[in-house]
Scaffold this active site. Structure first.
Site, PDB file in Angstrom:
ATOM      1  N   GLN A  77       0.822  -1.216   0.000  1.00  0.00           N
ATOM      2  CA  GLN A  77       0.000   0.000   0.000  1.00  0.00           C
ATOM      3  C   GLN A  77       0.856   1.265   0.000  1.00  0.00           C
ATOM      4  O   GLN A  77       0.494   2.290   0.573  1.00  0.00           O
ATOM      5  CB  GLN A  77      -0.940  -0.014   1.197  1.00  0.00           C
ATOM      6  CG  GLN A  77      -2.097  -0.978   1.052  1.00  0.00           C
ATOM      7  CD  GLN A  77      -3.041  -0.596  -0.082  1.00  0.00           C
ATOM      8  OE1 GLN A  77      -3.210   0.583  -0.399  1.00  0.00           O
ATOM      9  NE2 GLN A  77      -3.669  -1.582  -0.699  1.00  0.00           N
ATOM     10  N   SER A  78       1.992   1.209  -0.663  1.00  0.00           N
ATOM     11  CA  SER A  78       2.934   2.327  -0.684  1.00  0.00           C
ATOM     12  C   SER A  78       2.352   3.570  -1.355  1.00  0.00           C
ATOM     13  O   SER A  78       1.963   3.539  -2.525  1.00  0.00           O
ATOM     14  CB  SER A  78       4.202   1.901  -1.427  1.00  0.00           C
ATOM     15  OG  SER A  78       5.026   3.010  -1.701  1.00  0.00           O
ATOM     16  N   ASN A  79       2.326   4.668  -0.609  1.00  0.00           N
ATOM     17  CA  ASN A  79       1.955   5.960  -1.200  1.00  0.00           C
ATOM     18  C   ASN A  79       3.015   6.420  -2.191  1.00  0.00           C
ATOM     19  O   ASN A  79       2.704   7.018  -3.225  1.00  0.00           O
ATOM     20  CB  ASN A  79       1.799   7.011  -0.099  1.00  0.00           C
ATOM     21  CG  ASN A  79       0.676   6.687   0.856  1.00  0.00           C
ATOM     22  OD1 ASN A  79      -0.470   6.516   0.451  1.00  0.00           O
ATOM     23  ND2 ASN A  79       0.992   6.599   2.140  1.00  0.00           N
ATOM     24  N   ALA A  81       4.919   4.552  -4.091  1.00  0.00           N
ATOM     25  CA  ALA A  81       4.781   3.816  -5.346  1.00  0.00           C
ATOM     26  C   ALA A  81       3.633   4.403  -6.176  1.00  0.00           C
ATOM     27  O   ALA A  81       3.779   4.609  -7.395  1.00  0.00           O
ATOM     28  CB  ALA A  81       4.535   2.334  -5.058  1.00  0.00           C
TER      29      ALA A  81
END
Length: 316
Positions: A77-79, A81
């Site tokens: 859930q990387s912001n 990325a």
């Protein structure tokens, strides 16, 4: 390279607002005029968030070097990325995202992962391998294909990426010359490092979120400041990066119900919980102007099943 001559592209609308938060301030035990929100959740590109400032410089360098593909890594859930995918779309570049863990069991229709797909990024799941190793494999493959990849560091945190938050520090000084301190989530280190570069270590309080094993070293590596001079809170990680703790629940609920501001369970929720603890302990005091950096991350809330179940039950 001097900061004002560094290669840069423009993604956001600057400066972001600095808003008073009087009801939240009173709920925390501060004076009504003591707490302000720096709205870096409103940076525009790809759903907004703090990574936009970093990516302006990182992508500027990539474009200047002739890159045609951006490669980066992060948690599912990387912001960072998600915003790298958005930056690539804005610039007409391909994007490959290496996300930690296996594809099996991932909800591809939730939160940042869904937006990664919408924005056109190729997702490579690292599985049991170290994501950094997989990134290098991807970069080598792309070079072999003639794709001219640029490696965007984890979290956007490098000396180049930190320039974005050195600039944010200058924005804050123009908006609030009397600020006593800025409270920020501390993930990969670049946001805090940039702020420290401009404001000094005494005016930046970083709340560790569990993204790196040694947050002080991560920040100190990006700014000429010894780790022991940094103001850090290490008490909000709980059982680990992905966990939703009771102090974070209380922080998210309080911000939502006093100011209508939504925080996420990994970064800004932890930062707010750290601010609440700092007020309780007297490290942040009434009468001083404190700025809380809202670094975004709302899509990650929708990708966090425990947080969504809790919120949907009325956030008890």
């Amino acid at each position: 390279m001097a900061e004002d001559t560094a290669p840069r592209v423009t993604f956001g609308a600057w400066p972001t607002p600095l808003e008073p938060a009087p009801r939240l301030a009173r709920a925390l035990g501060l004076g009504a005029g003591d707490l302000w929100l720096k709205r870096d959740d409103l940076t525009g590109l790809g759903g907004g968030g703090n990574k936009v400032r970093k990516l302006e410089f990182l992508c500027g360098a990539a474009v200047a070097a002739g890159a045609r593909t951006l490669v980066t890594s992060g948690a599912p859930q990387s912001n960072h990325a998600r915003l790298t995918a958005a930056a690539g779309a804005r610039l007409g570049l391909d994007v490959v995202l290496v996300l930690a863990g296996p594809a099996a069991g991932q909800d591809l229709g939730a939160g940042n992962v869904a937006l990664d797909g919408l924005l056109g990024a190729e997702i490579v799941w690292a599985g049991e391998a170290d994501a950094a190793d997989v990134v290098q494999q991807v970069v080598e493959r792309l070079r072999g294909e003639g794709a001219e990849p640029a490696l965007i560091p984890f979290g956007g945190s490098s000396a180049t990426g930190a320039r974005g938050y050195a600039e944010c520090g200058r924005e804050l000084l123009s908006q609030a010359p009397d600020l006593a301190q800025v409270v920020t989530a501390l993930g990969s280190g670049g946001t805090m490092a940039g702020l420290v570069r401009t404001l000094g270590p005494e005016r930046v309080l970083g709340v560790h979120c569990g993204a790196v094993p040694d947050p002080g070293a991560a920040v100190a590596a990006l700014v000429p400041c010894p780790a022991e001079a940094l103001r850090l809170r290490l008490d909000q990680v709980g059982a680990g990066y992905a966990t939703l703790t009771e102090p974070v629940k209380a922080a998210i609920r309080t911000a939502a119900r006093t100011e209508g501001v939504v925080l996420d369970p990994i970064y800004t929720g932890r930062a707010m919980a750290g601010l609440i603890a700092a007020v309780t302990e007297g490290d942040v005091r009434a009468g001083d102007r404190t700025v809380f950096l809202h670094s975004g991350g709302l899509p990650g809330l929708f990708g966090n099943e425990p947080a969504m179940r809790w919120a949907g039950a009325g956030a008890p």
